[in-house]
Design a protein around this motif. Structure first.
Motif, PDB file in Angstrom:
ATOM      1  N   ARG A  88       0.805  -1.221   0.000  1.00 23.40           N
ATOM      2  CA  ARG A  88       0.000   0.000   0.000  1.00 23.40           C
ATOM      3  C   ARG A  88       0.846   1.284   0.000  1.00 23.40           C
ATOM      4  O   ARG A  88       0.582   2.206  -0.796  1.00 23.40           O
ATOM      5  N   PRO A  89       1.868   1.422   0.847  1.00 27.57           N
ATOM      6  CA  PRO A  89       2.652   2.663   0.824  1.00 27.57           C
ATOM      7  C   PRO A  89       3.316   2.923  -0.532  1.00 27.57           C
ATOM      8  O   PRO A  89       3.437   4.080  -0.950  1.00 27.57           O
ATOM      9  N   PHE A  90       3.728   1.866  -1.213  1.00 29.02           N
ATOM     10  CA  PHE A  90       4.411   2.026  -2.492  1.00 29.02           C
ATOM     11  C   PHE A  90       3.421   2.361  -3.611  1.00 29.02           C
ATOM     12  O   PHE A  90       3.756   3.086  -4.550  1.00 29.02           O
ATOM     13  N   VAL A  91       2.198   1.821  -3.519  1.00 28.78           N
ATOM     14  CA  VAL A  91       1.163   2.162  -4.483  1.00 28.78           C
ATOM     15  C   VAL A  91       0.841   3.652  -4.371  1.00 28.78           C
ATOM     16  O   VAL A  91       0.770   4.376  -5.379  1.00 28.78           O
ATOM     17  N   ASP A  92       0.671   4.120  -3.135  1.00 26.47           N
ATOM     18  CA  ASP A  92       0.387   5.539  -2.916  1.00 26.47           C
ATOM     19  C   ASP A  92       1.558   6.410  -3.349  1.00 26.47           C
ATOM     20  O   ASP A  92       1.374   7.477  -3.946  1.00 26.47           O
ATOM     21  N   ALA A  93       2.783   5.962  -3.043  1.00 31.68           N
ATOM     22  CA  ALA A  93       3.970   6.737  -3.396  1.00 31.68           C
ATOM     23  C   ALA A  93       4.125   6.866  -4.912  1.00 31.68           C
ATOM     24  O   ALA A  93       4.539   7.916  -5.417  1.00 31.68           O
ATOM     25  N   LEU A  94       3.787   5.790  -5.640  1.00 35.00           N
ATOM     26  CA  LEU A  94       3.889   5.834  -7.093  1.00 35.00           C
ATOM     27  C   LEU A  94       2.899   6.850  -7.665  1.00 35.00           C
ATOM     28  O   LEU A  94       3.214   7.577  -8.607  1.00 35.00           O
TER      29      LEU A  94
END
Length: 276
Positions: A88-94
């Motif tokens: 989830r954090p990486f999806v949001d960061a992308l």
């Protein structure tokens, strides 16, 4: 006794594996043929699965379909997956980095199942959801990014089910698809140029579990007017790095001949033509 129980469980699983997004309803005879079981044995297994809610009978005909109990269990699996928690954090960061929508999908053996979406970007919204919605493998970025790294038998099975055309850009020729999958393996990411929606393009990269097996993919998607060849080339390294970071969090380590390797940095293609 233990061996007998394992064999029985294997037969039950074989019945369930007869069903797919293409074969949604099957008769007893069809299941018996696909499992190579006597019709009486197949019928007994079907009744057992029906009793516990794993199969349901179509009242209008003598056919069966997967039961709602499997959907409930699948939802629990998705909610409890390390992938969901770690990604989830990486999806949001992308989404923040690209200002485009990001999608995280799991490969179910035939299709891609959406696990996370972050639709922030230009609209200013940032909504994520867990859903059982699925999409085809041969004409989506996440699908091709996952399919490219599967065993030949899996690729053959997907192609054998037919390569349906969704737009004029959809790859429907098996040889052309195999060639594209080879390119994806070489460069490490996939491109979808209006193959499932004519006015949307995307770039996607594979996600690996702790053993190195590709089981999911991460993509960045936007309107074709913004996601040009140049923009896809610019975003590709970001998508690869975020996907590799998720793999790292799941326990994947690249073998460098000693010690553990951090997620790689993707190379930006020299020219947009490298994305074709």
């Amino acid at each position: 006794m233990e061996t007998k129980n394992v064999k029985s469980a294997g037969k039950l699983l074989a019945v369930l594996e007869c069903f797919s997004s293409v074969d949604k309803r099957l008769s007893v005879g069809e299941i018996a043929r696909r499992t190579d079981l006597p019709r009486s044995t197949a019928h007994r297994l079907i009744l057992a699965l029906k009793e516990i809610g794993f199969l349901e009978q179509d009242r209008s005909r003598d056919e069966y379909r997967l039961g709602i109990k499997l959907f409930e269990l699948g939802s629990i699996v998705l909610n409890n997956m390390d992938l969901h928690r770690e990604a989830r954090p990486f999806v949001d960061a992308l989404t923040v980095a690209t200002r485009e929508a990001a999608h995280l999908c799991v490969f179910d053996g035939l299709r891609m199942v959406f696990v996370e979406r972050s639709s922030g970007g230009r609209s200013g919204e940032n909504n994520a959801t867990i859903t059982m919605e699925s999409s085809p493998c041969h004409c989506t970025g996440v699908g091709k990014a996952s399919l490219a790294f599967q065993p030949p038998a899996v690729i053959d099975r997907v192609i054998g089910l037919g390569l349906s055309a969704y737009t004029r850009n959809t790859i429907t020729d098996p040889d052309r698809l195999r060639a594209e999958l080879e390119q994806i393996r070489e460069r490490g990411y996939a491109i979808d140029r209006g193959e499932i929606e004519i006015d949307r393009n995307c770039v996607a990269a594979p996600i690996r579990d702790s053993t190195g097996k590709v089981f999911a993919a991460l993509s960045c998607t936007g309107p074709a007017s913004r996601m040009t060849a140049e923009r896809l080339a610019e975003i590709a390294p970001l998508v690869v790095n975020h996907a590799d970071s998720i793999s790292w969090r799941l326990g994947w380590r690249r073998d460098t001949g000693g010690g553990e390797a951090r997620p790689r940095r993707a190379r930006t293609p020299r020219t947009p033509a490298a994305l074709s």
